[in-house]
Write a protein that holds these residues in place. Sequence first.
Motif, PDB file in Angstrom:
ATOM      1  N   ALA A 158      20.486  59.280 133.288  1.00 32.39           N
ATOM      2  CA  ALA A 158      20.761  58.005 133.935  1.00 32.39           C
ATOM      3  C   ALA A 158      21.165  58.169 135.395  1.00 32.39           C
ATOM      4  N   SER A 159      21.916  59.225 135.716  1.00 33.17           N
ATOM      5  CA  SER A 159      22.450  59.358 137.075  1.00 33.17           C
ATOM      6  C   SER A 159      21.560  60.215 137.981  1.00 33.17           C
ATOM      7  N   PHE A 160      20.927  61.255 137.420  1.00 32.14           N
ATOM      8  CA  PHE A 160      20.065  62.128 138.224  1.00 32.14           C
ATOM      9  C   PHE A 160      18.735  62.323 137.485  1.00 32.14           C
ATOM     10  N   PRO A 161      17.918  61.279 137.442  1.00 30.85           N
ATOM     11  CA  PRO A 161      16.684  61.322 136.637  1.00 30.85           C
ATOM     12  C   PRO A 161      15.684  62.381 137.088  1.00 30.85           C
ATOM     13  N   LEU A 162      15.684  62.722 138.379  1.00 25.39           N
ATOM     14  CA  LEU A 162      14.717  63.726 138.842  1.00 25.39           C
ATOM     15  C   LEU A 162      15.057  65.101 138.262  1.00 25.39           C
ATOM     16  N   PHE A 163      16.339  65.402 138.104  1.00 32.03           N
ATOM     17  CA  PHE A 163      16.707  66.651 137.433  1.00 32.03           C
ATOM     18  C   PHE A 163      16.259  66.612 135.977  1.00 32.03           C
ATOM     19  N   TYR A 164      16.468  65.491 135.346  1.00 30.70           N
ATOM     20  CA  TYR A 164      16.116  65.371 133.924  1.00 30.70           C
ATOM     21  C   TYR A 164      14.631  65.616 133.724  1.00 30.70           C
TER      22      TYR A 164
ATOM     23  N   THR B 284      30.512  68.278 119.020  1.00 26.21           N
ATOM     24  CA  THR B 284      29.689  69.102 119.903  1.00 26.21           C
ATOM     25  C   THR B 284      28.313  68.484 120.103  1.00 26.21           C
ATOM     26  N   PHE B 285      27.677  68.086 119.013  1.00 28.26           N
ATOM     27  CA  PHE B 285      26.331  67.534 119.105  1.00 28.26           C
ATOM     28  C   PHE B 285      26.330  66.225 119.895  1.00 28.26           C
ATOM     29  N   THR B 286      27.328  65.368 119.648  1.00 29.18           N
ATOM     30  CA  THR B 286      27.414  64.091 120.364  1.00 29.18           C
ATOM     31  C   THR B 286      27.636  64.318 121.858  1.00 29.18           C
ATOM     32  N   THR B 287      28.477  65.294 122.197  1.00 28.52           N
ATOM     33  CA  THR B 287      28.725  65.587 123.608  1.00 28.52           C
ATOM     34  C   THR B 287      27.466  66.117 124.279  1.00 28.52           C
ATOM     35  N   LEU B 288      26.690  66.935 123.563  1.00 26.40           N
ATOM     36  CA  LEU B 288      25.428  67.433 124.107  1.00 26.40           C
ATOM     37  C   LEU B 288      24.478  66.280 124.414  1.00 26.40           C
ATOM     38  N   VAL B 289      24.362  65.339 123.496  1.00 24.95           N
ATOM     39  CA  VAL B 289      23.485  64.188 123.702  1.00 24.95           C
ATOM     40  C   VAL B 289      24.001  63.317 124.847  1.00 24.95           C
ATOM     41  N   THR B 290      25.314  63.104 124.905  1.00 28.52           N
ATOM     42  CA  THR B 290      25.904  62.295 125.978  1.00 28.52           C
ATOM     43  C   THR B 290      25.707  62.966 127.328  1.00 28.52           C
ATOM     44  N   PHE B 291      25.860  64.283 127.357  1.00 26.37           N
ATOM     45  CA  PHE B 291      25.637  65.052 128.589  1.00 26.37           C
ATOM     46  C   PHE B 291      24.210  64.857 129.084  1.00 26.37           C
TER      47      PHE B 291
ATOM     48  N   TRP C 164      29.311  60.536 140.030  1.00 26.45           N
ATOM     49  CA  TRP C 164      28.523  60.797 138.829  1.00 26.45           C
ATOM     50  C   TRP C 164      28.254  62.277 138.638  1.00 26.45           C
ATOM     51  N   TRP C 165      28.240  63.057 139.705  1.00 26.67           N
ATOM     52  CA  TRP C 165      28.160  64.506 139.510  1.00 26.67           C
ATOM     53  C   TRP C 165      29.446  65.011 138.855  1.00 26.67           C
ATOM     54  N   PHE C 166      30.578  64.384 139.197  1.00 26.69           N
ATOM     55  CA  PHE C 166      31.839  64.749 138.546  1.00 26.69           C
ATOM     56  C   PHE C 166      31.792  64.407 137.060  1.00 26.69           C
ATOM     57  N   ILE C 167      31.288  63.216 136.719  1.00 27.65           N
ATOM     58  CA  ILE C 167      31.225  62.811 135.310  1.00 27.65           C
ATOM     59  C   ILE C 167      30.318  63.756 134.517  1.00 27.65           C
TER      60      ILE C 167
END
Length: 390
Positions: free
Chosen positions: A71-77, A58-65, A10-13
């Motif tokens: 979802a994968s690293f919630p503590l960073f979020y 661009t905007f969609t990729t920003l939101v997906t990022f 998930w860090w790769f994704i």
Amino acid sequence: MTYDFLQHYWWFIVSLLGAILVFLMFVQGANSMVRTLGWTAEGRRLVVNSTGRKWEFTFTTLVTFGGAFFASFPLFYSTSFGGAYWLWMIILFSFVVQAVSYEFQNKLGNILGPSTFQWMLVLNGILGPLLLGGAVATFFEGSNFVVEKGNMLDAEALTPVISHWGNASHGLDALLNPWVLVLGLAVMFLARTLGTLYIINNVADEDVRFRSSVRLVGNAVPFVLLFVAYLIHLLLKDGYAYDDNGTIFMEPNKYLHNFVEMWPLLLMLLVGVVLVLWGIVSEMHASSSISKAGTSVFRGIWPAGIGTVLTVLSLLLCAGWNHTAYYPSTYDLQMSLTIKNSSSSEFTLNTMFWVSLLVPFVLAYIVYCWRVIDSKKIDREELRNDEHAY
């Protein structure tokens, strides 16, 4: 699939999405020069409508990022998006301004005039890449945040706060670090370089393409100088490592060691840098070979774009893999975030893994839409005949 594999996967994704986002910021790069690439009102509309075909990507990729990180690293979020909210609010506000500017600059009843909204596009084109590049730099330079997981056990707190910023700047203090600014400026000039390459390839107008080719040199040279300076700094600086017990410590030349020990990433970095330079230099040489149809002999945007994705991907993977703390805390070293101590549960990561298998199909759909949209280069005649043009 082990928990360790899922964390690395998930860090790769997330890193791949971040790399694609940096490439897609050619939209912001071109918009930052809309007043100079298009000398006339119609020329500026050509630039705006060219980038307007891609700004949703661009905007969609920003939101997906952001969603993938949550979802994968919630503590960073919660730490970065919650603690450094002034930094992220400015970034998001600039993207909202971008969307509004596209839609309203030539609408009937626009009392502000097209120029006002075009200047807003310029604002987004400068702030977006600059601040996003600065945010990426904090993966290597560190941020002033505090993580107190014990707050979750506070029975008196209705909404326990796990992470908060160590000062009142809420993220803006990162810009006081000169190396954060160096990488931020490098990403901004990269976006402008990719923007000129994209306009040269996408707009069938001799004047706009000539102005783009002239500004290609003025943006590519600062980008190369800033990026090389930061890369040398990165390879020579002490990095943030952790041992099997999760203890964070400073390791001399950590990121250099990462590239040496994970040699495929080093190879990816070198290939990416060569492709970016190849795209830039080849377009410079081909700038005098533009056909009447508005198509250059060499399309520098594609090797430069692929090189950008490979280069950014290798840097982000270097920041999180090989026992490296990807979000260091300058407040307390032991509060630094790693893919081990900040990820979701094994069940969550495993469930999302199967959902992520749909990503190649989504990318294939984006490629298909891109080809359909760009089947014809944009020109002045299209602007006059298209009632839906910006």
